[in-house]
Design a protein around this motif. Structure first.
Motif, PDB file in Angstrom:
ATOM      1  N   GLY A  10       5.125   7.353  -1.509  1.00 24.68           N
ATOM      2  CA  GLY A  10       3.783   7.180  -0.983  1.00 24.68           C
ATOM      3  C   GLY A  10       3.339   5.745  -0.865  1.00 24.68           C
ATOM      4  O   GLY A  10       2.432   5.438  -0.117  1.00 24.68           O
ATOM      5  N   LEU A  11       3.911   4.790  -1.615  1.00 26.55           N
ATOM      6  CA  LEU A  11       3.486   3.387  -1.539  1.00 26.55           C
ATOM      7  C   LEU A  11       3.834   2.764  -0.192  1.00 26.55           C
ATOM      8  O   LEU A  11       3.041   2.018   0.377  1.00 26.55           O
ATOM      9  CB  LEU A  11       4.117   2.598  -2.683  1.00 26.55           C
ATOM     10  CG  LEU A  11       3.679   1.138  -2.768  1.00 26.55           C
ATOM     11  CD1 LEU A  11       2.171   1.056  -2.970  1.00 26.55           C
ATOM     12  CD2 LEU A  11       4.406   0.435  -3.893  1.00 26.55           C
ATOM     13  N   GLY A  12       4.988   3.074   0.323  1.00 31.53           N
ATOM     14  CA  GLY A  12       5.393   2.547   1.637  1.00 31.53           C
ATOM     15  C   GLY A  12       4.507   3.062   2.749  1.00 31.53           C
ATOM     16  O   GLY A  12       4.138   2.323   3.662  1.00 31.53           O
ATOM     17  N   LEU A  13       4.156   4.321   2.672  1.00 33.57           N
ATOM     18  CA  LEU A  13       3.309   4.923   3.712  1.00 33.57           C
ATOM     19  C   LEU A  13       1.916   4.287   3.709  1.00 33.57           C
ATOM     20  O   LEU A  13       1.374   3.939   4.749  1.00 33.57           O
ATOM     21  CB  LEU A  13       3.211   6.431   3.491  1.00 33.57           C
ATOM     22  CG  LEU A  13       2.345   7.185   4.496  1.00 33.57           C
ATOM     23  CD1 LEU A  13       2.923   7.031   5.896  1.00 33.57           C
ATOM     24  CD2 LEU A  13       2.232   8.645   4.104  1.00 33.57           C
ATOM     25  N   VAL A  14       1.357   4.081   2.540  1.00 38.72           N
ATOM     26  CA  VAL A  14       0.024   3.460   2.431  1.00 38.72           C
ATOM     27  C   VAL A  14       0.073   2.032   2.952  1.00 38.72           C
ATOM     28  O   VAL A  14      -0.822   1.578   3.683  1.00 38.72           O
ATOM     29  CB  VAL A  14      -0.472   3.511   0.976  1.00 38.72           C
ATOM     30  CG1 VAL A  14      -1.738   2.693   0.807  1.00 38.72           C
ATOM     31  CG2 VAL A  14      -0.703   4.950   0.550  1.00 38.72           C
ATOM     32  N   SER A  15       1.115   1.285   2.626  1.00 33.10           N
ATOM     33  CA  SER A  15       1.266  -0.090   3.111  1.00 33.10           C
ATOM     34  C   SER A  15       1.400  -0.122   4.620  1.00 33.10           C
ATOM     35  O   SER A  15       0.795  -0.970   5.299  1.00 33.10           O
ATOM     36  CB  SER A  15       2.484  -0.752   2.475  1.00 33.10           C
ATOM     37  OG  SER A  15       2.340  -0.808   1.091  1.00 33.10           O
ATOM     38  N   ALA A  16       2.179   0.767   5.192  1.00 33.06           N
ATOM     39  CA  ALA A  16       2.372   0.821   6.638  1.00 33.06           C
ATOM     40  C   ALA A  16       1.057   1.136   7.342  1.00 33.06           C
ATOM     41  O   ALA A  16       0.715   0.507   8.364  1.00 33.06           O
ATOM     42  CB  ALA A  16       3.435   1.858   6.983  1.00 33.06           C
ATOM     43  N   ILE A  17       0.312   2.089   6.824  1.00 32.69           N
ATOM     44  CA  ILE A  17      -0.984   2.432   7.434  1.00 32.69           C
ATOM     45  C   ILE A  17      -1.942   1.237   7.353  1.00 32.69           C
ATOM     46  O   ILE A  17      -2.645   0.918   8.305  1.00 32.69           O
ATOM     47  CB  ILE A  17      -1.579   3.692   6.768  1.00 32.69           C
ATOM     48  CG1 ILE A  17      -0.751   4.912   7.159  1.00 32.69           C
ATOM     49  CG2 ILE A  17      -3.036   3.887   7.163  1.00 32.69           C
ATOM     50  CD1 ILE A  17      -1.143   6.185   6.431  1.00 32.69           C
TER      51      ILE A  17
END
Length: 133
Positions: A10-17
């Motif tokens: 989930g950390l990568g997804l939040v950073s990408a968004i």
């Protein structure tokens, strides 16, 4: 301590968004600045064209007034706007008026109003020229 992929999910997804949102805001801001700049430039060009139209009117009247073949001096006023057909001044017009005053010498004031464009996209400039005869 043991690291697992499940603990980092989930950390990568939040950073990408977050990055996508920031970049989208930058693009919208740049687009707004470019649109405002283009509007300013087009109004500036219209103003320069209107000034040229006003100068054309005053110079034409000065030429008629001061030309030696036009004696006696005739101070004339345009009854209606004169539409210009010169390639750089299409959609432009001028209307010039003339007034004379005699104190010790005769002074002639020519006021020329130049207009370009129509509606919201229009510009008006006024040129006044005073000559002593």
């Amino acid at each position: 301590m043991r690291h697992t992929y499940k603990a980092q999910a989930g950390l990568g997804l939040v950073s990408a968004i977050f990055v996508i949102v920031v970049l989208a805001m930058l693009v919208v801001g740049m687009s707004s600045i470019m649109t405002a700049s283009q509007t300013y430039r087009s109004q500036e060009v219209l103003a320069v064209r209107a000034l040229s139209a006003a100068q054309t009117g005053s110079e034409r009247h000065l030429s008629k007034l001061l030309h030696p073949e036009n004696a006696p001096l005739a101070c004339t006023t345009d009854a209606t706007p004169v539409v210009l057909t010169t390639p750089g001044l299409l959609d432009c017009s001028y209307q010039a008026s003339c007034a004379s005053v005699t104190i010790t010498d005769t002074y002639v004031t020519i006021e020329s109003v130049g207009r370009c464009g129509s509606g919201v996209d229009s510009a008006t400039r006024i040129v006044k020229v005073r000559v002593a005869l």
